[in-house]
Design a protein around this motif. Structure first.
Motif, PDB file in Angstrom:
ATOM      1  N   VAL A  28      -8.374   4.411  -9.661  1.00 60.42           N
ATOM      2  CA  VAL A  28      -7.094   5.049  -9.540  1.00 60.42           C
ATOM      3  C   VAL A  28      -6.409   4.436  -8.197  1.00 60.42           C
ATOM      4  CG1 VAL A  28      -5.715   6.986  -9.663  1.00 60.42           C
ATOM      5  CG2 VAL A  28      -7.340   6.582 -11.432  1.00 60.42           C
ATOM      6  N   LEU A  29      -7.208   4.907  -7.432  1.00 59.89           N
ATOM      7  CA  LEU A  29      -6.513   4.566  -5.926  1.00 59.89           C
ATOM      8  C   LEU A  29      -6.316   3.059  -5.430  1.00 59.89           C
ATOM      9  CD1 LEU A  29      -8.290   7.674  -3.924  1.00 59.89           C
ATOM     10  CD2 LEU A  29      -6.049   7.267  -4.584  1.00 59.89           C
ATOM     11  N   VAL A  30      -7.454   2.364  -5.891  1.00 60.02           N
ATOM     12  CA  VAL A  30      -7.581   0.982  -5.319  1.00 60.02           C
ATOM     13  C   VAL A  30      -6.403   0.298  -6.372  1.00 60.02           C
ATOM     14  CG1 VAL A  30      -8.865  -1.267  -5.105  1.00 60.02           C
ATOM     15  CG2 VAL A  30      -9.744   0.910  -4.432  1.00 60.02           C
ATOM     16  N   ARG A  31      -6.917   0.349  -7.616  1.00 58.12           N
ATOM     17  CA  ARG A  31      -6.025  -0.559  -8.553  1.00 58.12           C
ATOM     18  C   ARG A  31      -4.567   0.282  -8.790  1.00 58.12           C
ATOM     19  NH1 ARG A  31      -9.751  -4.119 -12.331  1.00 58.12           N
ATOM     20  NH2 ARG A  31     -11.007  -4.888 -11.246  1.00 58.12           N
ATOM     21  N   GLY A  32      -4.487   1.449  -8.792  1.00 55.85           N
ATOM     22  CA  GLY A  32      -3.289   2.154  -9.267  1.00 55.85           C
ATOM     23  C   GLY A  32      -2.376   2.262  -7.830  1.00 55.85           C
ATOM     24  N   VAL A  33      -2.778   2.998  -7.112  1.00 60.41           N
ATOM     25  CA  VAL A  33      -1.965   3.384  -5.917  1.00 60.41           C
ATOM     26  C   VAL A  33      -1.734   2.269  -5.158  1.00 60.41           C
ATOM     27  CG1 VAL A  33      -1.483   4.983  -3.942  1.00 60.41           C
ATOM     28  CG2 VAL A  33      -2.517   5.805  -6.174  1.00 60.41           C
ATOM     29  N   ALA A  34      -2.916   1.524  -4.488  1.00 62.78           N
ATOM     30  CA  ALA A  34      -2.656   0.588  -3.612  1.00 62.78           C
ATOM     31  C   ALA A  34      -2.023  -0.788  -4.205  1.00 62.78           C
ATOM     32  CB  ALA A  34      -4.121   0.294  -3.028  1.00 62.78           C
ATOM     33  N   LEU A  35      -2.587  -1.315  -5.346  1.00 61.70           N
ATOM     34  CA  LEU A  35      -2.388  -2.367  -5.842  1.00 61.70           C
ATOM     35  C   LEU A  35      -0.880  -2.381  -6.441  1.00 61.70           C
ATOM     36  CD1 LEU A  35      -3.315  -5.326  -6.157  1.00 61.70           C
ATOM     37  CD2 LEU A  35      -4.307  -4.834  -8.196  1.00 61.70           C
ATOM     38  N   TRP A  36      -1.066  -1.646  -7.660  1.00 58.13           N
ATOM     39  CA  TRP A  36       0.258  -1.503  -8.389  1.00 58.13           C
ATOM     40  C   TRP A  36       1.490  -0.910  -7.448  1.00 58.13           C
ATOM     41  CZ3 TRP A  36       3.867   1.642 -10.457  1.00 58.13           C
ATOM     42  CH2 TRP A  36       4.574   1.039 -11.691  1.00 58.13           C
ATOM     43  N   GLY A  37       1.153   0.162  -7.076  1.00 63.08           N
ATOM     44  CA  GLY A  37       2.246   0.818  -6.396  1.00 63.08           C
ATOM     45  C   GLY A  37       2.526   0.225  -5.136  1.00 63.08           C
ATOM     46  N   GLY A  38       1.422  -0.617  -4.306  1.00 65.69           N
ATOM     47  CA  GLY A  38       1.840  -1.256  -3.460  1.00 65.69           C
ATOM     48  C   GLY A  38       2.717  -2.439  -3.780  1.00 65.69           C
ATOM     49  N   LEU A  39       2.424  -3.185  -4.728  1.00 67.83           N
ATOM     50  CA  LEU A  39       3.226  -4.346  -5.194  1.00 67.83           C
ATOM     51  C   LEU A  39       4.491  -3.809  -5.590  1.00 67.83           C
ATOM     52  CD1 LEU A  39       0.613  -6.242  -7.085  1.00 67.83           C
ATOM     53  CD2 LEU A  39       1.638  -7.021  -4.923  1.00 67.83           C
ATOM     54  N   MET A  40       4.758  -2.971  -6.161  1.00 66.51           N
ATOM     55  CA  MET A  40       5.987  -2.150  -6.665  1.00 66.51           C
ATOM     56  C   MET A  40       6.857  -1.904  -5.358  1.00 66.51           C
ATOM     57  SD  MET A  40       6.279  -2.679  -9.749  1.00 66.51           S
ATOM     58  CE  MET A  40       7.933  -2.018  -9.753  1.00 66.51           C
ATOM     59  N   PHE A  41       6.199  -1.363  -4.378  1.00 66.85           N
ATOM     60  CA  PHE A  41       7.115  -0.965  -3.269  1.00 66.85           C
ATOM     61  C   PHE A  41       7.320  -2.383  -2.463  1.00 66.85           C
ATOM     62  CE2 PHE A  41       6.718  -0.024   1.462  1.00 66.85           C
ATOM     63  CZ  PHE A  41       7.697   0.902   1.500  1.00 66.85           C
ATOM     64  N   LEU A  42       6.548  -3.202  -2.410  1.00 64.58           N
ATOM     65  CA  LEU A  42       7.116  -4.223  -1.627  1.00 64.58           C
ATOM     66  C   LEU A  42       8.306  -5.374  -2.429  1.00 64.58           C
ATOM     67  CD1 LEU A  42       3.801  -6.033  -0.660  1.00 64.58           C
ATOM     68  CD2 LEU A  42       5.297  -5.032   0.905  1.00 64.58           C
ATOM     69  N   ALA A  43       8.181  -5.112  -3.740  1.00 61.67           N
ATOM     70  CA  ALA A  43       9.113  -5.576  -4.660  1.00 61.67           C
ATOM     71  C   ALA A  43      10.529  -4.820  -4.308  1.00 61.67           C
ATOM     72  CB  ALA A  43       8.894  -5.704  -6.101  1.00 61.67           C
ATOM     73  N   MET A  44      10.312  -3.457  -4.260  1.00 64.86           N
ATOM     74  CA  MET A  44      11.591  -2.578  -4.108  1.00 64.86           C
ATOM     75  C   MET A  44      11.970  -2.986  -2.627  1.00 64.86           C
ATOM     76  SD  MET A  44      12.104  -0.733  -6.531  1.00 64.86           S
ATOM     77  CE  MET A  44      13.316   0.199  -6.001  1.00 64.86           C
ATOM     78  N   LEU A  45      11.200  -3.332  -1.559  1.00 65.94           N
ATOM     79  CA  LEU A  45      11.713  -3.713  -0.170  1.00 65.94           C
ATOM     80  C   LEU A  45      12.454  -4.926  -0.056  1.00 65.94           C
ATOM     81  CD1 LEU A  45       8.784  -2.602   2.195  1.00 65.94           C
ATOM     82  CD2 LEU A  45      10.928  -1.300   1.775  1.00 65.94           C
ATOM     83  N   VAL A  46      11.953  -5.715  -1.050  1.00 66.24           N
ATOM     84  CA  VAL A  46      12.478  -7.367  -1.034  1.00 66.24           C
ATOM     85  C   VAL A  46      14.056  -7.260  -1.955  1.00 66.24           C
ATOM     86  CG1 VAL A  46      12.214  -9.500  -2.121  1.00 66.24           C
ATOM     87  CG2 VAL A  46      10.468  -8.616  -0.700  1.00 66.24           C
ATOM     88  N   MET A  47      13.851  -6.559  -2.978  1.00 66.57           N
ATOM     89  CA  MET A  47      15.103  -6.504  -3.732  1.00 66.57           C
ATOM     90  C   MET A  47      16.209  -5.624  -2.913  1.00 66.57           C
ATOM     91  SD  MET A  47      13.801  -6.038  -7.812  1.00 66.57           S
ATOM     92  CE  MET A  47      13.091  -4.753  -7.624  1.00 66.57           C
ATOM     93  N   THR A  48      15.977  -4.612  -2.659  1.00 66.64           N
ATOM     94  CA  THR A  48      16.901  -3.852  -1.682  1.00 66.64           C
ATOM     95  C   THR A  48      17.226  -4.576  -0.424  1.00 66.64           C
ATOM     96  OG1 THR A  48      15.042  -2.274  -1.566  1.00 66.64           O
ATOM     97  CG2 THR A  48      17.451  -1.365  -1.720  1.00 66.64           C
ATOM     98  N   GLY A  49      16.236  -5.349   0.300  1.00 64.77           N
ATOM     99  CA  GLY A  49      16.904  -6.133   1.356  1.00 64.77           C
ATOM    100  C   GLY A  49      17.699  -7.113   0.934  1.00 64.77           C
ATOM    101  N   LEU A  50      17.404  -7.889  -0.284  1.00 64.75           N
ATOM    102  CA  LEU A  50      18.256  -9.146  -0.511  1.00 64.75           C
ATOM    103  C   LEU A  50      19.604  -8.548  -0.959  1.00 64.75           C
ATOM    104  CD1 LEU A  50      15.624 -11.003  -2.503  1.00 64.75           C
ATOM    105  CD2 LEU A  50      16.809 -11.671  -0.267  1.00 64.75           C
ATOM    106  N   ARG A  51      19.553  -7.471  -1.639  1.00 67.08           N
ATOM    107  CA  ARG A  51      20.961  -6.579  -2.110  1.00 67.08           C
ATOM    108  C   ARG A  51      21.870  -6.113  -0.958  1.00 67.08           C
ATOM    109  NH1 ARG A  51      24.954  -6.842  -5.594  1.00 67.08           N
ATOM    110  NH2 ARG A  51      25.424  -4.619  -6.241  1.00 67.08           N
TER     111      ARG A  51
END
Length: 100
Positions: A28-51
């Motif tokens: 849960v911590l590695v694949r869920g929070v770190a991987l899935w949550g981390g990738l979603m966080f990076l995607a949000m940063l990129v999308m908000t940064g571009l917008r």
């Protein structure tokens, strides 16, 4: 053509015992929070940064809000994935016991 369900069952039968042996919270911590949550966080940063642009005054606030939300989403994804894979794994084990 192989159905998605059959592909998932084969993956769970092959990989899940090793993943399961490492423990639920590691998954849960590695694949869920770190991987899935981390990738979603990076995607949000990129999308908000571009917008909005990285120099927008609210960009740090949006990043600060996105971080815990993505972590919670990753936690939920990890738990849901764990329990679904456990259910598939138990069904496979039960099938194997009933085959002569």
């Amino acid at each position: 053509m192989i159905s998605p369900g059959a592909r998932t069952e084969r993956w769970v039968a092959r990989h899940w015992p090793a993943i399961r042996a490492r423990g639920m919270w590691r998954f849960v911590l590695v694949r869920g929070v770190a991987l899935w949550g981390g990738l979603m966080f990076l995607a949000m940063l990129v999308m908000t940064g571009l917008r909005l642009g990285l120099d927008h005054p609210r960009y740090p606030l949006l990043a600060a809000i996105a971080l815990p939300l993505c972590a919670i989403g990753g936690l939920a994804w990890g738990l849901l994935t764990w329990f679904l894979n456990e259910r598939i794994h138990r069904a496979i084990q039960q099938q194997r016991r009933h085959i002569p």
